[in-house]
Design a protein around this motif. Sequence first.
Motif, PDB file in Angstrom:
ATOM      1  N   THR A  39      40.527  50.946  31.027  1.00  0.00           N
ATOM      2  CA  THR A  39      39.099  51.124  31.279  1.00  0.00           C
ATOM      3  C   THR A  39      38.431  49.960  32.026  1.00  0.00           C
ATOM      4  O   THR A  39      37.674  50.196  32.960  1.00  0.00           O
ATOM      5  N   PRO A  40      38.700  48.692  31.680  1.00  0.00           N
ATOM      6  CA  PRO A  40      38.029  47.603  32.405  1.00  0.00           C
ATOM      7  C   PRO A  40      38.359  47.547  33.894  1.00  0.00           C
ATOM      8  O   PRO A  40      37.660  46.886  34.661  1.00  0.00           O
ATOM      9  N   PHE A  41      39.390  48.254  34.312  1.00  0.00           N
ATOM     10  CA  PHE A  41      39.824  48.200  35.708  1.00  0.00           C
ATOM     11  C   PHE A  41      39.237  49.320  36.558  1.00  0.00           C
ATOM     12  O   PHE A  41      39.574  49.450  37.726  1.00  0.00           O
ATOM     13  N   GLY A  42      38.353  50.140  35.989  1.00  0.00           N
ATOM     14  CA  GLY A  42      37.631  51.112  36.783  1.00  0.00           C
ATOM     15  C   GLY A  42      38.046  52.554  36.575  1.00  0.00           C
ATOM     16  O   GLY A  42      39.027  52.868  35.902  1.00  0.00           O
ATOM     17  N   LEU A 111      46.506  49.885  41.674  1.00  0.00           N
ATOM     18  CA  LEU A 111      46.313  50.801  40.544  1.00  0.00           C
ATOM     19  C   LEU A 111      47.621  51.037  39.798  1.00  0.00           C
ATOM     20  O   LEU A 111      47.652  51.063  38.559  1.00  0.00           O
ATOM     21  N   ALA A 112      48.691  51.219  40.543  1.00  0.00           N
ATOM     22  CA  ALA A 112      49.992  51.460  39.918  1.00  0.00           C
ATOM     23  C   ALA A 112      50.415  50.278  39.056  1.00  0.00           C
ATOM     24  O   ALA A 112      50.872  50.456  37.918  1.00  0.00           O
ATOM     25  N   THR A 157      40.142  39.965  42.290  1.00  0.00           N
ATOM     26  CA  THR A 157      40.968  41.169  42.216  1.00  0.00           C
ATOM     27  C   THR A 157      40.683  41.934  40.937  1.00  0.00           C
ATOM     28  O   THR A 157      40.727  43.149  40.908  1.00  0.00           O
ATOM     29  N   TYR A 158      40.377  41.237  39.843  1.00  0.00           N
ATOM     30  CA  TYR A 158      40.116  41.903  38.553  1.00  0.00           C
ATOM     31  C   TYR A 158      38.925  42.842  38.690  1.00  0.00           C
ATOM     32  O   TYR A 158      37.912  42.515  39.246  1.00  0.00           O
ATOM     33  N   GLY A 159      39.091  44.035  38.185  1.00  0.00           N
ATOM     34  CA  GLY A 159      37.994  44.972  38.192  1.00  0.00           C
ATOM     35  C   GLY A 159      37.832  45.741  39.485  1.00  0.00           C
ATOM     36  O   GLY A 159      36.900  46.507  39.656  1.00  0.00           O
ATOM     37  N   LYS A 160      38.750  45.558  40.413  1.00  0.00           N
ATOM     38  CA  LYS A 160      38.692  46.282  41.682  1.00  0.00           C
ATOM     39  C   LYS A 160      38.778  47.768  41.393  1.00  0.00           C
ATOM     40  O   LYS A 160      39.554  48.206  40.575  1.00  0.00           O
TER      41      LYS A 160
END
Length: 161
Positions: A39-42, A111-112, A157-160
């Motif tokens: 979830t924190p990654f979008g 994403l992967a 990069t975090y959260g992209k």
Amino acid sequence: MDGESAGTSARVGEGATCLQRYGAQPYRCHLDHVERIATPFGEQARIVAQLHDILEDTATRVDEIAALFGPTVARAVVLVTDPRRPNREERKRALNQRLIVLDITDEAAWLALVVKTCDRLANVIASSEHSPIRFEQYQREHGGFRVAVYRPVCVTTYGKS
């Protein structure tokens, strides 16, 4: 992707895997756990989390995923899917070889890597609580997995998404 997409991916994933089990629980529990970690990654990470096993566990096709969620999500799902090999050791080796060369500046690759790491964390947590044999297996595989997915990343990069 809008806020409805993660819900749609959950319904697609649930429908495709409705008879599968994850230990004593419905497989849906594993997909939801991976999504919570992602979830924190979008939004797209949440979608890929719900779909991460769909190609290896069902008859769903990549073009169906692309039609519903777009080419980036579809490609990310392909990238996290275990290659067809005769045994787990060969599947994981082939997958690690695929993951190690991914470029995090490519959105589907990013994403992967994120979702595969979330999936592994969910598996480690569940196995540490319910399956000592599987937990030991993940411990043995950790070195190769870490080499394949770890990237030194900067804060931007975090959260992209």
